[in-house]
Design a protein around this motif. Structure first.
Motif, mmCIF file in Angstrom:
data_model
loop_
_atom_site.group_PDB
_atom_site.id
_atom_site.type_symbol
_atom_site.label_atom_id
_atom_site.label_comp_id
_atom_site.label_asym_id
_atom_site.label_seq_id
_atom_site.Cartn_x
_atom_site.Cartn_y
_atom_site.Cartn_z
ATOM 1 N N ARG A 663 1.025 -6.705 -5.047
ATOM 2 C CA ARG A 663 0.330 -5.394 -5.417
ATOM 3 C C ARG A 663 -0.064 -4.655 -4.098
ATOM 4 O O ARG A 663 0.064 -3.369 -3.996
ATOM 5 C CB ARG A 663 -1.036 -5.471 -6.303
ATOM 6 N N VAL A 664 -0.268 -5.493 -3.063
ATOM 7 C CA VAL A 664 -0.523 -4.789 -1.812
ATOM 8 C C VAL A 664 1.059 -4.468 -1.263
ATOM 9 O O VAL A 664 0.944 -3.205 -0.727
ATOM 10 C CB VAL A 664 -0.793 -6.131 -0.977
ATOM 11 N N TYR A 665 1.919 -4.828 -1.737
ATOM 12 C CA TYR A 665 3.276 -4.253 -1.193
ATOM 13 C C TYR A 665 3.533 -3.122 -1.703
ATOM 14 O O TYR A 665 4.102 -2.265 -1.218
ATOM 15 C CB TYR A 665 4.491 -5.364 -1.566
ATOM 16 N N SER A 666 3.115 -3.032 -3.238
ATOM 17 C CA SER A 666 3.292 -1.516 -3.774
ATOM 18 C C SER A 666 2.462 -0.678 -3.115
ATOM 19 O O SER A 666 2.812 0.489 -2.943
ATOM 20 C CB SER A 666 2.873 -1.784 -5.349
ATOM 21 N N LEU A 667 1.287 -1.084 -2.885
ATOM 22 C CA LEU A 667 0.263 -0.183 -2.064
ATOM 23 C C LEU A 667 0.755 0.368 -0.620
ATOM 24 O O LEU A 667 0.443 1.441 -0.132
ATOM 25 C CB LEU A 667 -0.991 -0.779 -1.940
ATOM 26 N N LEU A 668 1.216 -0.284 0.070
ATOM 27 C CA LEU A 668 1.629 -0.287 1.581
ATOM 28 C C LEU A 668 3.200 0.515 1.525
ATOM 29 O O LEU A 668 3.452 1.269 2.246
ATOM 30 C CB LEU A 668 1.740 -1.474 2.262
ATOM 31 N N LEU A 669 4.145 -0.019 0.610
ATOM 32 C CA LEU A 669 5.225 0.555 0.903
ATOM 33 C C LEU A 669 5.701 1.496 -0.252
ATOM 34 O O LEU A 669 6.703 1.951 -0.251
ATOM 35 C CB LEU A 669 6.055 -0.634 0.646
ATOM 36 N N GLY A 670 4.963 1.619 -1.341
ATOM 37 C CA GLY A 670 5.354 2.422 -2.440
ATOM 38 C C GLY A 670 4.962 3.971 -2.267
ATOM 39 O O GLY A 670 5.801 4.735 -3.134
ATOM 40 N N GLY A 671 4.046 4.134 -1.485
ATOM 41 C CA GLY A 671 3.831 5.742 -1.347
ATOM 42 C C GLY A 671 3.033 6.285 -2.376
ATOM 43 O O GLY A 671 3.072 7.536 -2.413
ATOM 44 N N GLY A 672 2.323 5.578 -3.140
ATOM 45 C CA GLY A 672 1.484 6.262 -4.077
ATOM 46 C C GLY A 672 2.035 5.994 -5.454
ATOM 47 O O GLY A 672 2.301 4.714 -5.885
ATOM 48 N N GLU A 673 1.826 7.052 -6.462
ATOM 49 C CA GLU A 673 2.129 6.909 -7.872
ATOM 50 C C GLU A 673 3.741 6.196 -8.030
ATOM 51 O O GLU A 673 4.600 6.610 -7.436
ATOM 52 C CB GLU A 673 2.105 8.033 -8.642
ATOM 53 N N ASP A 674 3.820 5.134 -8.903
ATOM 54 C CA ASP A 674 5.163 4.639 -9.246
ATOM 55 C C ASP A 674 5.798 4.055 -8.134
ATOM 56 O O ASP A 674 7.017 4.048 -8.133
ATOM 57 C CB ASP A 674 5.879 5.718 -9.938
#
Length: 920
Positions: A663-674
């Motif tokens: 989930r941290v990867y999603s936060l740091l690399l995902g750029g926001g929604e989806d």
């Protein structure tokens, strides 16, 4: 004072007390293998002890102040080398005696500050790819050591002796924060720490380096002091002198990097030159019978360098003198890794090509009409005429001269290989080599030239100020000014470039059809065609542009890392900053570390330079953990943990906390929604049972479930509005998937808030944790608050339980995970709230665990303290209610089928409640 007396100081500090582990096999820590050059530590101790000198830091500091008035004596500390020497608490098996350790660090700092010495601490920030194999080798070795530790615990029910010492999990991470809380300057490296330590010591005129790595004998930097020989009471230690080492080996300081690579180090495997070393030994005529085999090998290799290789130094390449084979590039890189900024190796010197070599004798002397001095002459092999000559100050060889018609001075010449005619030369200021010269008709100044491989014609060049390499030029017919050229990869023709005003780097240019001005261009990776670039005024970086046929205007673009397609950039309406429409572009980011010998261009996982700059700053200042590694390279590692490979009931911490990291990867690399659906995988080098570490685990991000959606990093890191702190907390709880328990956790007082969050996550994630485990975790945290350090030191345990050892390590790894999450979310909680010296003590937890196993009451666990009892029930209620909300009911061990402690039977992987969320 002798080295033996210094060891005695350490021995007294490490001596085991009765009833606390076996001291029969006690070994002094300084005898452990150290990092760096293979065999050099033992060689210094046995063969060349005279290079070791006992010194006193107080006296050295006084001498330094007298020699450099107004300059504070500074010691650069390689913290990673010092960890096992700093950790002096007797107990190390139960998860760490953090209060004792913090006290030991405080005493260490006080000892130096009391005599006016400033300390700068460096920590490893990442593992370089060249050293990954060595990192893996050490981790696998540590796995075997840990297996022996657990076997000993199960057999003897006690902590092993110090000879089996293994540093507690998370020691390096929490040492950073401990030192910062003690007011010390603490830095985290952007490359291998020993290079940055050596560079800092050299560039800042430091008193010396404190560590335990023989690489510091190889670097040409400030003096190197041993942490293993340090006696803190007197501040005596041993200084290892590299000049004396060179004298003993009959080599120069500049030869040490070559010697280190031939012997083997963290970059060059020891076996790569094994046959070469034995060949040197067989021809070595001064073998010492009283020296060990490794000592004689080092002497033999050094003898080969001084008597064989040096004969051809500067004339032959290393690969012509050494059996490098396919390892040539790695070997050169290994030697270069020891060269600090501004340093060069004579072993990289190559004889200039294209110069007239005067292998004939000087035939006569002529008189210079201007200076009235005699000038040596030689005969040109083509024209058979006499040519004046001078002596090259570097090569000491004769070089032909021609007379400049304007200055009337002699100018060195070389022979053009095509026309066979003499061409004027000028001297390259870096390489000190002669380079052909072209005279600018306007300025009358000489400009170096190089030969175009296609046209065979001379092309003017200029020297790039950063890379120090020659770059071709073309002359503007109007302004008569020179413009740098780069070669187009398809047409092989020169393309003008302009120099970026910020990074001083050249960008290709093309002429804009409307303005007739030159626009920078870059090469499209697919079409190989030039694409105009747009220079950001704020970030000073070039970005490709798309020109629309209707408006003739360029729009900045970025390249998606996965699809390699160009997408326009849009402006962020909230922050007025350009952000890519595509999710994960890769851009080149300038490396600004002033200790690196050259500027590096790095392709990062995140495109926003402002966000990267913040992450980088937190990383360098040792204020975060793993965040910058994820955002820059997308690759992280975690070393060994005290885990029992034979206990199938308890999972490895690598798996337990993986969903949080995802989930941290999603936060740091995902750029926001989806963001999770589009951001790339992260490479994880995590040690766990059964992992051979041949390749990293490729871990995909997990979508976060946060009320109001996933916030972007600009909002979390840059926005200072009053309500943003609540969004940061939402993000943190979202990483643990505990958003539904926000109100209950918020009501908990510090420092127990973070602990309750972690315990809730643990008990939801791992089914094999029981109510007695929860009681032990909470009781030790509450009792820790009122206990002085000396009481924790004197705490005695009835026996050591293997399961409790692993549970202690599991919780500490959870605290390091909290550091990662808190850093990534913009620091919603104070770091001090989950520092282990505030919430965890290994021996105290072990005591409460054993009491809980025996069935002791809660009143007994909190030591009959009513205030603690009230808090105990409150904290237990928060964790249990939060777990029930996640469909996890914590039950007592009495409800299990096999109640025997430490010998329970479980179904394979029964602990995996959310196996799908942790899937690779």
């Amino acid at each position: 004072m002798t080295r033996g007396l210094l060891r005695l100081c350490r021995r007294e500090a490490l001596k085991p007390k009765p009833g606390n582990g076996s001291g029969e096999n006690l070994e002094i820590l300084s005898r452990r293998p150290v990092m760096g050059v293979r065999g050099l530590q033992g060689f210094v101790g046995s063969t060349c002890p005279h290079i070791c000198t006992v010194v006193n830091f107080k006296e050295l500091a006084e001498h330094h102040r007298s020699k450099h008035p107004g300059c504070t004596p500074t010691i650069v500390v390689d913290a990673m080398c010092c960890l096992r020497y700093w950790y002096t608490p007797e107990s190390w098996i139960c998860g760490g005696q953090w209060r004792e350790y913090f006290s030991a660090l405080r005493d260490f700092v006080k000892s130096f500050t009391a005599v006016g010495i400033r300390l700068i601490f460096f920590f490893d920030g990442m593992v370089e790819q060249d050293k990954r194999d060595e990192w893996v080798k050490r981790r696998l070795k540590n796995n075997r050591e840990i297996s022996r530790i657990f076997h000993y615990i199960k057999s003897h029910k006690e902590q092993p002796g110090r000879n089996m010492f293994f540093i507690p999990s998370g020691l390096a991470i929490f040492t950073r924060f401990a030192l910062k809380s003690l007011g010390q300057e603490t830095l985290c490296s952007l490359q291998e720490a020993d290079y940055e330590v050596a560079s800092y010591g050299l560039q800042n005129n430091c008193l010396g380096i404190l560590g335990e790595d023989t690489d510091y004998l190889i670097y040409d930097t400030c003096p190197y002091f041993s942490i293993s020989e340090l006696c803190l009471d007197s501040l005596d230690t041993v200084m290892l002198c590299r000049e004396k080492l060179c004298e003993s080996l009959d080599i120069s300081l500049a030869d040490l990097p070559l010697l280190a690579c031939l012997l083997g180090n963290d970059i060059i495997p020891e076996g790569m030159f094994e046959s070469f070393r034995y060949k040197c030994l067989s021809s070595y005529t001064s073998v010492k019978e009283n020296f060990d085999k490794k000592g004689n090998i080092i002497l033999a290799v050094a003898d080969h360098i001084s008597k064989v290789l040096r004969l051809h130094q500067g004339e032959k390449k290393l690969e012509e003198m050494l059996p490098l084979g396919p390892n040539k590039a790695l070997f050169y890189k290994g030697v270069a890794s020891y060269l600090l900024p501004g340093q060069k190796s004579p072993w990289f010197f190559q004889k200039p090509k294209g110069l007239i070599t005067l292998d004939k004798e000087v035939g006569s002397m002529s008189s210079d009409p201007e200076s009235k001095q005699e000038v040596p002459m030689c005969t040109d092999p083509e024209s058979k005429q006499g040519v004046p000559m001078c002596t090259d100050p570097e090569s000491k060889q004769g070089v032909p001269l021609c007379i400049d018609p304007d200055s009337k001075q002699g100018i060195p010449m070389c022979t053009d290989p095509e026309s066979k005619q003499g061409v004027p030369m000028c001297t390259d200021p870096e390489s000190k080599q002669g380079v052909p010269k072209w005279t600018n008709p306007e300025s009358k100044q000489g400009v170096p030239v190089c030969t175009d491989p296609e046209s065979k014609q001379g092309v003017p060049v200029s020297t790039d100020p950063d890379s120090k390499q020659a770059v071709p030029m073309c002359i503007d017919p109007g302004s008569k000014e020179g413009f740098l050229l780069c070669t187009h990869p398809e047409s092989k023709q020169g393309v003008p470039v302009c120099t970026h005003p910020e990074f001083k780097q050249g960008d290709p240019v093309c002429t804009h059809p409307e303005s007739m001005q030159g626009d920078p261009v870059c090469t499209h990776p697919e079409s190989k065609q030039g694409v105009p670039m747009y220079a950001y005024s704020e970030y000073r970086q070039g970005v490709p542009m798309r020109t629309y046929s209707e408006s003739k205007q360029g729009v900045p673009m970025c390249t998606h890392t996965e699809f390699k397609q160009k997408s326009p950039l849009r402006a962020d309406s909230e922050f007025k900053l350009e952000t890519p429409i595509c999710t994960n572009p890769g851009i080149k980011q300038e490396d600004l570390v002033n200790m690196e010998p050259e500027i590096k261009q790095q392709v990062t996982m995140v495109s926003d330079p402002e966000i990267l700059k913040i992450a980088r700053a937190h990383h360098v200042q040792a204020e975060s953990y793993l965040v910058y590694n994820i955002m820059s390279s997308g690759e992280i590692e975690c070393s060994n943990t005290l885990e029992d490979a034979l206990d199938q009931a308890l999972p490895s911490q690598a798996f337990v906390y993986r969903p949080v990291r995802q989930r941290v990867y999603s936060l740091l690399l995902g750029g926001g929604e989806d963001g999770a659906s589009t951001c790339p995988t992260v490479k994880e080098w995590f040690v766990y049972s059964g992992n051979p570490l041949r390749h990293p685990d490729l871990v995909r991000p997990l979508q976060m479930n946060i009320p109001g959606g996933t916030p972007n990093l600009k909002l979390l890191w840059l926005n200072q509005d009053a309500g943003i702190q609540a969004r940061r907390l939402d993000a943190l709880l979202g990483c643990f998937d505990l958003s539904s328990s926000r109100e209950e956790l918020q009501a908990v007082e510090n420092p127990f808030k973070a602990l309750c969050c972690l315990l809730t996550y643990l008990f939801v994630q791992v089914d094999t944790l029981c109510l007695e485990d929860l009681h032990a975790f909470i009781a030790q945290a509450l009792c820790l608050q009122g206990k002085p350090t000396v009481q924790l030191v004197d705490l005695q345990l009835d026996y050591i339980d293997a399961r409790a050892v692993q549970l202690g390590s599991l919780l500490v790894r959870g605290l390091t995970t909290l550091v990662l999450v808190n850093s990534a979310c913009g620091f919603p909680w104070r770091m001090s709230d989950f520092m282990p010296w505030n919430v965890f003590d290994g021996k105290l937890f072990h005591q409460k665990y054993l009491q809980s196993e025996k069935g002791c009451t809660v009143e007994a666990l909190v030591e009959q303290n009513r205030s603690r009892l009230t808090k105990f029930h409150a904290l237990k209620s928060v964790v249990c209610k939060a777990c029930v909300r996640e469909n996890r009911r914590i039950v007592s061990r009495q409800h299990w089928h096999s109640p025997q402690p430490g010998n329970r039977q479980y179904e394979p992987d029964h602990w995996r409640r959310y196996s799908s969320s942790g899937r690779l």
